[in-house]
Structures are given as structure tokens and as C-alpha cells.
Design a protein around this motif. Structure first.
Motif, mmCIF file in Angstrom:
data_model
loop_
_atom_site.group_PDB
_atom_site.id
_atom_site.type_symbol
_atom_site.label_atom_id
_atom_site.label_comp_id
_atom_site.label_asym_id
_atom_site.label_seq_id
_atom_site.Cartn_x
_atom_site.Cartn_y
_atom_site.Cartn_z
ATOM 1 N N LEU A 1 61.704 -49.693 103.264
ATOM 2 C CA LEU A 1 61.585 -48.295 102.839
ATOM 3 C C LEU A 1 61.019 -48.187 101.428
ATOM 4 N N LEU A 2 61.470 -49.060 100.533
ATOM 5 C CA LEU A 2 60.987 -49.002 99.152
ATOM 6 C C LEU A 2 59.535 -49.428 99.032
ATOM 7 N N SER A 3 59.113 -50.366 99.857
ATOM 8 C CA SER A 3 57.742 -50.855 99.742
ATOM 9 C C SER A 3 56.756 -50.000 100.533
ATOM 10 N N GLY A 4 57.243 -49.075 101.325
ATOM 11 C CA GLY A 4 56.352 -48.220 102.097
ATOM 12 C C GLY A 4 55.848 -48.874 103.364
ATOM 13 N N MET A 5 56.604 -49.802 103.895
ATOM 14 C CA MET A 5 56.177 -50.538 105.074
ATOM 15 C C MET A 5 56.108 -49.640 106.315
ATOM 16 N N PHE A 6 56.883 -48.599 106.348
ATOM 17 C CA PHE A 6 56.954 -47.743 107.529
ATOM 18 C C PHE A 6 56.074 -46.501 107.412
ATOM 19 N N THR A 7 55.087 -46.524 106.525
ATOM 20 C CA THR A 7 54.198 -45.380 106.353
ATOM 21 C C THR A 7 52.777 -45.765 106.740
ATOM 22 N N THR A 8 51.962 -44.766 106.900
ATOM 23 C CA THR A 8 50.559 -45.022 107.217
ATOM 24 C C THR A 8 49.791 -45.294 105.921
ATOM 25 N N GLY A 9 48.559 -45.699 106.053
ATOM 26 C CA GLY A 9 47.733 -45.976 104.886
ATOM 27 C C GLY A 9 47.508 -44.759 104.023
ATOM 28 N N TYR A 10 47.353 -43.607 104.665
ATOM 29 C CA TYR A 10 47.141 -42.369 103.904
ATOM 30 C C TYR A 10 48.378 -42.035 103.062
ATOM 31 N N GLN A 11 49.542 -42.211 103.652
ATOM 32 C CA GLN A 11 50.768 -41.925 102.923
ATOM 33 C C GLN A 11 50.969 -42.919 101.782
ATOM 34 N N GLN A 12 50.638 -44.181 102.006
ATOM 35 C CA GLN A 12 50.768 -45.177 100.942
ATOM 36 C C GLN A 12 49.844 -44.869 99.772
ATOM 37 N N ARG A 13 48.620 -44.473 100.075
ATOM 38 C CA ARG A 13 47.692 -44.124 98.996
ATOM 39 C C ARG A 13 48.176 -42.904 98.225
ATOM 40 N N GLY A 14 48.692 -41.927 98.946
ATOM 41 C CA GLY A 14 49.217 -40.735 98.281
ATOM 42 C C GLY A 14 50.396 -41.064 97.381
ATOM 43 N N ASN A 15 51.293 -41.916 97.867
ATOM 44 C CA ASN A 15 52.441 -42.314 97.053
ATOM 45 C C ASN A 15 52.002 -43.148 95.855
ATOM 46 N N PHE A 16 50.998 -43.990 96.046
ATOM 47 C CA PHE A 16 50.525 -44.839 94.958
ATOM 48 C C PHE A 16 49.982 -43.995 93.811
ATOM 49 N N TYR A 17 49.179 -43.002 94.128
ATOM 50 C CA TYR A 17 48.589 -42.178 93.072
ATOM 51 C C TYR A 17 49.537 -41.116 92.534
ATOM 52 N N ALA A 18 50.611 -40.819 93.255
ATOM 53 C CA ALA A 18 51.570 -39.819 92.790
ATOM 54 C C ALA A 18 52.583 -40.423 91.811
ATOM 55 N N ASP A 19 52.811 -41.727 91.891
ATOM 56 C CA ASP A 19 53.787 -42.377 91.027
ATOM 57 C C ASP A 19 53.124 -42.936 89.779
ATOM 58 N N SER A 20 53.912 -43.024 88.731
ATOM 59 C CA SER A 20 53.398 -43.638 87.503
ATOM 60 C C SER A 20 53.474 -45.163 87.624
ATOM 61 N N LYS A 21 52.813 -45.836 86.718
ATOM 62 C CA LYS A 21 52.798 -47.292 86.733
ATOM 63 C C LYS A 21 54.213 -47.857 86.546
ATOM 64 N N GLU A 22 55.005 -47.214 85.699
ATOM 65 C CA GLU A 22 56.379 -47.662 85.463
ATOM 66 C C GLU A 22 57.244 -47.484 86.708
ATOM 67 N N ASP A 23 57.054 -46.363 87.408
ATOM 68 C CA ASP A 23 57.816 -46.124 88.634
ATOM 69 C C ASP A 23 57.477 -47.157 89.709
ATOM 70 N N ARG A 24 56.198 -47.470 89.855
ATOM 71 C CA ARG A 24 55.794 -48.479 90.837
ATOM 72 C C ARG A 24 56.377 -49.842 90.493
ATOM 73 N N ALA A 25 56.353 -50.199 89.219
ATOM 74 C CA ALA A 25 56.894 -51.494 88.798
ATOM 75 C C ALA A 25 58.400 -51.556 89.036
ATOM 76 N N SER A 26 59.083 -50.466 88.743
ATOM 77 C CA SER A 26 60.524 -50.417 88.950
ATOM 78 C C SER A 26 60.866 -50.517 90.432
ATOM 79 N N ARG A 27 60.148 -49.776 91.260
ATOM 80 C CA ARG A 27 60.405 -49.804 92.700
ATOM 81 C C ARG A 27 60.098 -51.185 93.284
#
Length: 68
Positions: free
Chosen positions: A17-43
Motif C-alpha cells: 500500500l505504501l509503495s503504490g503496488m496496487f495502483t495503476t501507472g496513472y495513479q502512481q504518476r499522479g501520486n509521485f508529482y503530488a508528493d514532495s521529495k521529503e514525503d516520498r523519502a519518508s514513505r
């Protein structure tokens, strides 16, 4: 043994769930650009720790199963 097995599977589920394994590519890209670099590193850090904990729990369940 069942407790370790369920805990390991739960940790792997949280990792997915945290890594986005259960999402589609479009959702992963949207989450990637919506989060800050610090949030991605923390997650990612939390996800790795849950993955390691899941492997440890599953290994303990396997050892208990073998010697029981």
C-alpha cells in the motif's frame, strides 16, 4: 506460528500500500508529482522497514513450522 504468519503478511500488505503496488501507472504518476521529495523519502523508508519486518516474521513462522 499463525501469529507470525499473519503479522508477516500484514507487513507485506502495508508495504504494498505504501509503495503504490496496487495502483495503476496513472495513479502512481499522479501520486509521485503530488508528493514532495521529503514525503516520498519518508514513505519509502517506512515501506522498507515494513518489508524487512514482514520478511523477519515470515522467516520466524517458517522456522517455527519446521521445528514443530
Amino acid at each position: 506460528m499463525n501469529l507470525f504468519l499473519y503479522a508477516g503478511l500484514a507487513c507485506l500488505l502495508v508495504t504494498g500500500l505504501l509503495s503504490g503496488m496496487f495502483t495503476t501507472g496513472y495513479q502512481q504518476r499522479g501520486n509521485f508529482y503530488a508528493d514532495s521529495k521529503e514525503d516520498r523519502a519518508s514513505r519509502e523508508k517506512v515501506s522498507i522497514w515494513f518489508l524487512l519486518a514482514g520478511f523477519v516474521f515470515l522467516a520466524v513462522a517458517g522456522i517455527v513450522y519446521l521445528f514443530r
